[in-house]
Design a protein around this motif. Structure first.
Motif, mmCIF file in Angstrom:
data_model
loop_
_atom_site.group_PDB
_atom_site.id
_atom_site.type_symbol
_atom_site.label_atom_id
_atom_site.label_comp_id
_atom_site.label_asym_id
_atom_site.label_seq_id
_atom_site.Cartn_x
_atom_site.Cartn_y
_atom_site.Cartn_z
ATOM 1 N N VAL A 270 0.567 -0.899 -0.209
ATOM 2 C CA VAL A 270 0.083 -0.084 0.263
ATOM 3 C C VAL A 270 0.993 1.011 0.069
ATOM 4 C CG1 VAL A 270 -1.716 1.294 1.686
ATOM 5 C CG2 VAL A 270 -2.056 -1.398 1.256
ATOM 6 N N VAL A 271 1.461 1.438 0.973
ATOM 7 C CA VAL A 271 2.804 2.412 0.604
ATOM 8 C C VAL A 271 3.150 2.634 -0.010
ATOM 9 C CG1 VAL A 271 5.001 3.459 2.144
ATOM 10 C CG2 VAL A 271 2.970 2.299 3.352
ATOM 11 N N ALA A 272 4.358 0.986 -0.962
ATOM 12 C CA ALA A 272 5.184 1.603 -1.786
ATOM 13 C C ALA A 272 3.684 2.534 -3.595
ATOM 14 C CB ALA A 272 5.442 0.254 -2.445
ATOM 15 N N TRP A 273 2.620 1.493 -3.295
ATOM 16 C CA TRP A 273 1.843 2.279 -4.179
ATOM 17 C C TRP A 273 1.423 3.961 -4.349
ATOM 18 C CZ3 TRP A 273 -3.237 4.916 -4.543
ATOM 19 C CH2 TRP A 273 -3.281 5.136 -6.065
ATOM 20 N N PHE A 274 1.364 4.402 -3.493
ATOM 21 C CA PHE A 274 1.284 5.819 -3.324
ATOM 22 C C PHE A 274 3.415 6.933 -3.187
ATOM 23 C CE2 PHE A 274 -2.602 5.019 -0.630
ATOM 24 C CZ PHE A 274 -3.546 5.716 -0.920
ATOM 25 N N SER A 275 3.893 5.964 -2.930
ATOM 26 C CA SER A 275 4.787 6.601 -2.996
ATOM 27 C C SER A 275 4.987 7.056 -4.397
ATOM 28 C CB SER A 275 5.929 5.960 -2.375
ATOM 29 O OG SER A 275 7.027 6.353 -2.952
ATOM 30 N N ARG A 276 4.566 5.528 -5.795
ATOM 31 C CA ARG A 276 4.895 5.415 -7.305
ATOM 32 C C ARG A 276 4.146 6.622 -7.371
ATOM 33 N NH1 ARG A 276 4.904 0.090 -6.046
ATOM 34 N NH2 ARG A 276 2.464 -0.413 -6.675
ATOM 35 N N GLN A 277 2.541 6.576 -6.943
ATOM 36 C CA GLN A 277 1.853 8.101 -7.427
ATOM 37 C C GLN A 277 2.346 8.802 -7.231
ATOM 38 O OE1 GLN A 277 -0.453 6.416 -9.395
ATOM 39 N NE2 GLN A 277 0.195 4.827 -8.737
ATOM 40 N N ARG A 278 3.037 9.395 -6.368
ATOM 41 C CA ARG A 278 3.644 10.893 -5.984
ATOM 42 C C ARG A 278 4.717 11.050 -6.668
ATOM 43 N NH1 ARG A 278 7.347 11.201 -0.308
ATOM 44 N NH2 ARG A 278 9.030 9.832 -0.779
ATOM 45 N N LEU B 248 6.598 -3.323 -5.050
ATOM 46 C CA LEU B 248 6.979 -3.110 -3.405
ATOM 47 C C LEU B 248 7.898 -2.007 -3.719
ATOM 48 C CD1 LEU B 248 8.232 -6.577 -1.999
ATOM 49 C CD2 LEU B 248 6.210 -4.956 -0.890
ATOM 50 N N ALA B 249 7.853 -1.457 -5.173
ATOM 51 C CA ALA B 249 9.055 -0.214 -5.132
ATOM 52 C C ALA B 249 8.927 0.843 -5.309
ATOM 53 C CB ALA B 249 9.426 -0.767 -6.860
ATOM 54 N N SER B 250 9.464 2.008 -4.294
ATOM 55 C CA SER B 250 8.720 3.233 -4.697
ATOM 56 C C SER B 250 8.705 4.093 -4.771
ATOM 57 C CB SER B 250 9.438 3.951 -3.002
ATOM 58 O OG SER B 250 11.373 3.869 -3.765
ATOM 59 N N HIS B 251 9.281 3.883 -7.146
ATOM 60 C CA HIS B 251 9.788 4.123 -7.891
ATOM 61 C C HIS B 251 9.082 4.106 -8.814
ATOM 62 C CE1 HIS B 251 12.032 6.720 -5.095
ATOM 63 N NE2 HIS B 251 12.361 8.388 -5.943
ATOM 64 N N ALA C 279 8.241 4.458 -17.150
ATOM 65 C CA ALA C 279 6.905 4.571 -17.158
ATOM 66 C C ALA C 279 6.232 6.127 -17.094
ATOM 67 C CB ALA C 279 6.234 3.961 -16.124
ATOM 68 N N ARG C 280 7.167 6.828 -16.077
ATOM 69 C CA ARG C 280 7.682 8.157 -15.432
ATOM 70 C C ARG C 280 8.196 9.370 -17.341
ATOM 71 N NH1 ARG C 280 11.933 8.959 -11.283
ATOM 72 N NH2 ARG C 280 11.026 10.357 -11.010
ATOM 73 N N ILE C 281 8.515 8.376 -18.346
ATOM 74 C CA ILE C 281 9.079 9.601 -19.102
ATOM 75 C C ILE C 281 6.933 9.559 -20.595
ATOM 76 C CG2 ILE C 281 10.432 9.793 -22.096
ATOM 77 C CD1 ILE C 281 12.023 8.727 -19.893
ATOM 78 N N HIS C 282 6.899 8.130 -19.999
ATOM 79 C CA HIS C 282 5.834 8.276 -20.693
ATOM 80 C C HIS C 282 4.470 8.935 -20.298
ATOM 81 C CE1 HIS C 282 2.542 6.271 -23.608
ATOM 82 N NE2 HIS C 282 1.704 6.076 -22.123
ATOM 83 N N ALA C 283 4.599 9.078 -19.044
ATOM 84 C CA ALA C 283 3.019 9.346 -18.241
ATOM 85 C C ALA C 283 3.339 11.225 -18.449
ATOM 86 C CB ALA C 283 3.499 9.446 -16.676
#
Length: 293
Positions: free
Chosen positions: A214-222, A274-277, A282-286
């Motif tokens: 859960v925490v990792a998902w929120f971290s990736r969104q931020r 489990l990745a925080s990033h 994916a970030r470039i595509h976004a």
């Protein structure tokens, strides 16, 4: 401050709903009959769950400086032109974002950068020597914008509160399950026994892993939001895209575990969940797909 208040209010409501649901289902009455007060346990779990997370946040600047060896640049007397540019750039970005000017620091290491601090007007932005040496000024400015966006978005506080919530549920449910196993399955009626303690340990490990998802998902969104925030602060998405592309081609230094989620990038996790990033691609595509940038 308003967002923090609403977030805390929401979480209090969640805890109250949980308590009411347990009572409706009869779980609360069962636990009370067996000698366990679920309301007291819930309060205890929240105190333990939030206290550790909040203390870590309040000490985050001090811990970051100590663990990375970051040297804060004196804004009145920078050591050289590069340091003067760093301070000036961070301060300009902070002014655009409407936050207090952060401390700016440099630390030795491979390419990375991070922001931390408990308050928007008393934060820290640090960059590694490896990042400064491997990127152009425009790319470094994009990374600095990303970190300033984290501060402006209140990401450190939000992630701390989320961590506190999941800690609360881990502590609470581990003890409820432990009590059930000890009293019902093992028929122990003389206080809590070894079955309780063993079950709590196992459940805290299992529930802790689930909470980490859960925490990792929120971290990736931020991270996506901070990338977009950098593009908005600089007035263009291209510098952030180029900075991310460059990070994707180098070995990223993994920050101390406490600050891994704060870096501009992180080493690969055992599992993507489990990745925080998010992945660099994916970030470039976004960024490329965003319509409002």
């Amino acid at each position: 401050m308003k967002r923090i208040f609403l977030f805390l209010l929401t979480n209090m409501a969640v805890l109250l709903v949980l308590s009411a649901t347990m009572n409706v289902l009869g779980v609360g009455r069962f636990l009370t009959a067996e000698g366990l007060d679920p309301t007291q346990l819930l309060i205890f779990s929240a105190l333990i769950g939030f206290t550790g997370a909040i203390i870590s946040l309040l000490l985050s600047k001090w811990m970051a400086k100590r663990s990375t060896g970051a040297r804060v640049i004196d804004p009145q007397a920078p050591g050289n032109a590069r340091e003067a540019w760093l301070v000036d750039t961070v301060h300009q970005l902070a002014d655009r974002a409407g936050i207090g000017r952060p401390e700016v620091a440099i630390y030795e290491g491979a390419p990375n950068a991070f922001a931390t601090g408990a308050f928007k007007n008393d934060s820290l932005v640090a960059v590694s020597t490896g990042l400064l040496e491997s990127m152009t000024e425009e790319e470094v400015a994009a990374v600095l914008g990303h970190e300033v966006a984290h501060i402006a978005n209140g990401d450190m506080v939000t992630l701390t509160l989320i961590q506190g919530v999941v800690n609360t549920f881990v502590i609470f449910f581990a003890r409820v399950v432990g009590y059930f196993v000890d009293r019902v399955l093992l028929k122990n009626d003389r206080g809590v026994g070894i079955g309780y303690y063993a079950t709590v340990i196992v459940c805290e490990i299992v529930f802790g892993i689930l909470a980490s998802l859960v925490v990792a998902w929120f971290s990736r969104q931020r991270e996506y939001r901070a990338d977009a925030g950098s593009a908005q602060l600089l007035g263009s998405r291209e510098p952030m895209i180029r900075a991310l592309a460059r990070l994707g081609g180098v070995e990223v230094n993994d920050l101390p575990k406490t600050f891994q989620a704060s870096g501009i990038a992180s080493a690969k996790a055992v599992s993507a969940m489990l990745a925080s990033h998010p992945p660099i691609e994916a970030r470039i595509h976004a960024l490329q797909a965003a319509q409002h940038l």
